[in-house]
Structures are given as structure tokens and as C-alpha cells.
Design an enzyme around this catalytic site. Structure first.
Site, PDB file in Angstrom:
ATOM      1  N   ILE A 146     -30.510 -11.672 -13.732  1.00  0.00           N
ATOM      2  CA  ILE A 146     -29.461 -10.642 -13.762  1.00  0.00           C
ATOM      3  C   ILE A 146     -28.733 -10.612 -12.421  1.00  0.00           C
ATOM      4  CG2 ILE A 146     -28.987  -8.172 -13.981  1.00  0.00           C
ATOM      5  CD1 ILE A 146     -31.484  -7.966 -15.761  1.00  0.00           C
ATOM      6  N   GLN A 157     -26.385 -13.582 -12.069  1.00  0.00           N
ATOM      7  CA  GLN A 157     -25.179 -13.428 -12.878  1.00  0.00           C
ATOM      8  C   GLN A 157     -24.235 -12.403 -12.251  1.00  0.00           C
ATOM      9  OE1 GLN A 157     -23.846 -14.942 -15.383  1.00  0.00           O
ATOM     10  NE2 GLN A 157     -22.204 -13.469 -15.811  1.00  0.00           N
ATOM     11  N   GLU A 158     -24.800 -11.361 -11.673  1.00  0.00           N
ATOM     12  CA  GLU A 158     -23.976 -10.293 -11.115  1.00  0.00           C
ATOM     13  C   GLU A 158     -23.304 -10.701  -9.803  1.00  0.00           C
ATOM     14  OE1 GLU A 158     -23.063  -7.525 -12.301  1.00  0.00           O
ATOM     15  OE2 GLU A 158     -24.399  -7.098 -13.973  1.00  0.00           O
ATOM     16  N   SER A 159     -24.062 -11.350  -8.913  1.00  0.00           N
ATOM     17  CA  SER A 159     -23.549 -11.531  -7.547  1.00  0.00           C
ATOM     18  C   SER A 159     -23.854 -12.885  -6.925  1.00  0.00           C
ATOM     19  CB  SER A 159     -24.153 -10.458  -6.642  1.00  0.00           C
ATOM     20  OG  SER A 159     -25.556 -10.681  -6.498  1.00  0.00           O
ATOM     21  N   TYR A 219     -22.128 -12.808 -20.903  1.00  0.00           N
ATOM     22  CA  TYR A 219     -23.052 -12.289 -19.894  1.00  0.00           C
ATOM     23  C   TYR A 219     -24.503 -12.551 -20.296  1.00  0.00           C
ATOM     24  CZ  TYR A 219     -25.149  -8.611 -16.900  1.00  0.00           C
ATOM     25  OH  TYR A 219     -25.907  -7.899 -15.990  1.00  0.00           O
TER      26      TYR A 219
END
EC number: 4.2.2.n1
Length: 494
Positions: free
Chosen positions: A313, A316-318, A443
């Protein structure tokens, strides 16, 4: 007269008893042969021969895993016996175990071929694949087998790939030559092509898809077969008792939808491939993840989530960048909004520890908030979608699915309904209105892929190649933070 009748009856009874005793003696001396299925049930154990690969069977820190393992485990449970997995070093050993009676069946990602069909029984196929010629970016890409020179092509010995090449040589390519390796597995052959030890090999389509994540430069040149099926293999005996039970098992799996669920879980996230993205991922595994792994592990232990899923996660986010800031104002490794951070008690979103623990807390709450009748892995994928698009929009998609007669607890169904939230004819029917519903679909797919990569990279006993080395690049050094250096803080809210 009466005495004679009594004697006749007594004689008949005596003869009947003698005949019964003789039959019982004959049966004891030469009992009816026990069937293979009865032998398995009597033994209380199903012996399954397999091979280690990402698509069949492997060990994780949580135990045994792999598609073939899950299929075999469910079959053993159906029979009411224990499962014993036997690992073979190569294909020859797999077939030898069937021939010698050491294994009851082979579940090893085997393709049915005409030559194999003459020696073994194969169940109905559980997955369709094609055979693909594989090369590495930067080396010549052939358009046809006639362009492959001597010493350039090698495949696994006793494989369906070797059978197919022989068939093509006899039919249309008499000058085709190749080598056959008796000890390599599919992953080793693909690694040799990636490492430029070998120009070309042949791989099944699903194996190439998974391994391209580890070796991004691998490519399909062309397919050398039509659609083929993966299936279980059994000794070709007249006793079909166990084989018939397995055939019924696969038929039931398909009718119940369980088979499609398993295939989706193992391969559903491999639909698209981003070459540049995977190079970056491998690089960041080496230079960024080690800085934050201990916090992912601590947060995972506190909230009951696999640390690799949390890390996926975060990537994927940052891309594991604690200074990440989006145009919409979300910040930090887990890209929390200001409102979400306040709700979670996160004072500084740019503090990597606070961000990771806050993201873990938020994801855990989403998991708990979902209806209890949503089972794993659907539950995790829906929680991820809610993490991205919001819980309300996820519920809108579930309501639309239910209204249209679909199962709202199946992620595959919700994956198809989320994009409808961007179409007016659908979102006007929902409580929360418009959403860019295709975004959570991408996502979730990306996180599932990163999660699988992290699982494989951290697998116990796996021969690991450092990410920088695997990319032909030196790993970047991790600069230490100055002692006591303050972390940048969030700006004050407007």
C-alpha cells in the site's frame, strides 16, 4: 415320509453351509482387489508429486502456498485424508514417481500433450495457457523459428516445450535445433535468458507473466502453440477410481465458481505490465524499503495485517517517499488526508512512523467495517478499494451489483461495477454520487502485484538476487539521518 423330508432339508442346509464356507475360504484366500481410491482412503493420505515454482508450490513464512498446493489440499479434504506433498527436482522425476507408484497423482503445472496422453491420464484442464518464445530486451527479437540459430535456444528436458519443438521441426522447421536441460526449472531458464547466458527459451504464458515482475527485460517474441490446458496427471492404469474422483472434483470446482476464484487470486492481477514501473520497484526495494521495513512490521503486528501488504500500500501511495505530497494535499508514505490523519491521531503526516501506523490503523478499520459475510481474499481487496475511493463509494458499487443480480461480496463483481460510478446513468442511483471508479480497480491490481512481489522476495530459503544486482545496477546507499534532525511538519490547516 416325514423323516425323509427332514433328512432332505438337513442335507440342503448342510450343503448350503458347506458352499458358504467354501466361498468364504476362497474369498479369504483370493480377496477382491482394492481400488486405488480405496487404497488412498485406507492409507489416510494422498501423495501428490509437484515442483517448486511461483505458479505451483512454494514455502512462505506462513507455510505452504501455491495454486497446485491449494487445489491438492482441497481435494484431499474432499476425500477426508491428509495431504502429503512430494517435491521433485525436475520433470523426469515427476513422471518417474507416477510410474513407480510413489505418488498418486502429479499436480505440477503440467500441460497435456499427445505423447504424455499415451502414458498418463489427464484431468479436464483447470487453466488455459500458450507456449511462448522468450527473449531479452536488447537482444534480437525473432519473428519466426527459422531465425533461431544453433546454440541459441534451450528448454527444459521432458517438457511440453520440447515436445512442441519436435512437432514443429518435423512439420515445418527441419533445421531447428535446441538444447534440453535435465536439471533446470522454468524460473532458472528465464533467469538465464535475462542474465544473457542464453539467447532464447520457451515458457508457458502464465509463468512468463509472473517472472517478468522479477526480470522486467524479458519479453514474448511470439507464441509457438495454440491454447493448451494445465491439468493433473495420473498413472495410465485400468483402475480409474481416483482419476474419476479428481475429474468430478474439477467439474464441481468450475460449476461452483471456486476454480475461477482461485485463478483470479493467483493470476488476476497480472493483466498489465509496466516495464519502467517494475525497474523502479526493484530499485526502491533495495534503497528505500530497508529504512522503513521495521515500522511496517511493527504496525502489521499491532493491527493484525501482513506487513508486506502494508508495504505494498505504501509503495502504491508514495513509492515509500516520506516527503510525498499530492496536488490534492495528501501527504507522507501512506498519503493520508488531513482529516483522516486527525481522525487517526497522526500529528505529522511526514513522519514515516506516524504515517505507517496511521495507514495500518485506517486499513484495519476498513477491514473491520466491511460486512462479516465478505470472505478473504475479497475482503482485503474491497478494503483496499475503500482506502482509495472511500467506503461510501465502495458500498455504492456493492449496492449496484446487488440490484443487478450479482454477488456484492465477490471482488471480481465489484471490480466490474466500480467503473460504473463514473457514468451518470448509474451514479445518479447511488447515495454518494460520482466517483472515478476505474481508479480503485487499478489501485487494487497494482497493490496485489506489489504484494505478491514482496512475498516472493522475502520468501524463506529463496535464492535472492539483490534488487540492484538483478537490474545490473549498483544499489543506492541509504544516507543516515543526522542525529536529532527534526522531521518537517505539516503546515497549519487553513
Amino acid at each position: 415320509m416325514r423323516i425323509m423330508a427332514v433328512r432332505l432339508v438337513a442335507g440342503a442346509i448342510t450343503l448350503a453351509l458347506m458352499a458358504y464356507a467354501w466361498l468364504a475360504w476362497e474369498r479369504a484366500r483370493d480377496p477382491e482387489p482394492i481400488t486405488i481410491l480405496e487404497r488412498v482412503l485406507e492409507r489416510g493420505e494422498l501423495r501428490v508429486i509437484t515442483r517448486i515454482s511461483a505458479t505451483t508450490y512454494y514455502q512462505t513464512d506462513k507455510g505452504r502456498a501455491g495454486l497446485e498446493f491449494e487445489l491438492a489440499q482441497a481435494f484431499a479434504h474432499r476425500l477426508g485424508v491428509q495431504l502429503r506433498m512430494l517435491v521433485a527436482p525436475d520433470l523426469e522425476a515427476i513422471f518417474a514417481a507416477l510410474d513407480d507408484g510413489e505418488a498418486d497423482l502429479a499436480a505440477a503445472g503440467l500441460t497435456y500433450t499427445e505423447s504424455r496422453g499415451q502414458r498418463y491420464w489427464f484431468t479436464p484442464p483447470y487453466k488455459d495457457i500458450t507456449q511462448q518464445l522468450v527473449y531479452r530486451v536488447g537482444t534480437p527479437r525473432p519473428d519466426d523459428l527459422s531465425e533461431i540459430g544453433p546454440g541459441e535456444l534451450a528448454v527444459i528436458a521432458n517438457s511440453s516445450h520440447a515436445d512442441r519443438l519436435r512437432e514443429l521441426r518435423n512439420r515445418s522447421h527441419p533445421d531447428l535445433t535446441w538444447a534440453e536441460d535435465e536439471h533446470a526449472d522454468s524460473e532458472a531458464m528465464l533467469y538465464r535468458v535475462w542474465n544473457e547466458e542464453l539467447r532464447y527459451t520457451v515458457a508457458d504464458s502464465h509463468e512468463l507473466s509472473i517472472n517478468r515482475a522479477y526480470y522486467p527485460e524479458l519479453r514474448k517474441a511470439f507464441e509457438i502453440s495454440g491454447v493448451e490446458g494445465l491439468a493433473w496427471a495420473f498413472p495410465r492404469t485400468e483402475d480409474l477410481s481416483l482419476y474419476n474422483e479428481a475429474a468430478r472434483y474439477f467439474t464441481d470446482l468450475r460449476l461452483e465458481g471456486t476454480l475461477s476464484t482461485l485463478l483470479e487470486e493467483h493470476f488476476g492481477h497480472l493483466g498489465r505490465f509496466d516495464y519502467v514501473g517494475f525497474r523502479a520497484f526493484n530499485r526502491h526495494v533495495a534503497d528505500r524499503l530497508p529504512r522503513y521495513r521495521h515500522w511496517f512490521e511493527e504496525a502489521a503486528e499491532e493491527y493484525g495485517v501482513d506487513w508486506r501488504l502494508l508495504a505494498a500500500i505504501g509503495y502504491q501511495e508514495s513509492h515509500w517517499d516520506p516527503q510525498a505530497v499530492s496536488p490534492t494535499g495528501v501527504r507522507g508514505i501512506m498519503m493520508l488526508t488531513l482529516d483522516t490523519a486527525s481522525m487517526l491521531g497522526v500529528d505529522n503526516r511526514l513522519d514515516p512512523k506516524q504515517s505507517i501506523f496511521g495507514g495500518a490503523r485506517y486499513f484495519s478499520r476498513l477491514l473491520e467495517r466491511l460486512p462479516e459475510d465478505i470472505e478473504e481474499p475479497h475482503r482485503a481487496w474491497m478494503a483496499l478499494a475503500a482506502y482509495n475511493v472511500g467506503y461510501g463509494h465502495l458500498q455504492d458499487a456493492r449496492r449496484l451489483a446487488r440490484q443487478r443480480g450479482y454477488d456484492p461480496n465477490d471482488w471480481r463483481v465489484i471490480r466490474d461495477h466500480l467503473p460504473l460510478l463514473s457514468q451518470r446513468q448509474w451514479y445518479v442511483q447511488t447515495r454518494h454520487g460520482y466517483a472515478r471508479g476505474w481508479e480503485p480497480v487499478h489501485y487494487v491490481r497494482n497493490i496485489r502485484l506489489y504484494y505478491q512481489l514482496l512475498q516472493r522476495i522475502t520468501e524463506p530459503g529463496r535464492r535472492q538476487v539483490p534488487a540492484g544486482e538483478a537490474l545490473g545496477e549498483p544499489p543506492l546507499p541509504t544516507p543516515p539521518a543526522p542525529p536529532g534532525a527534526p522531521l518537517p511538519a505539516d503546515p497549519p490547516a487553513d
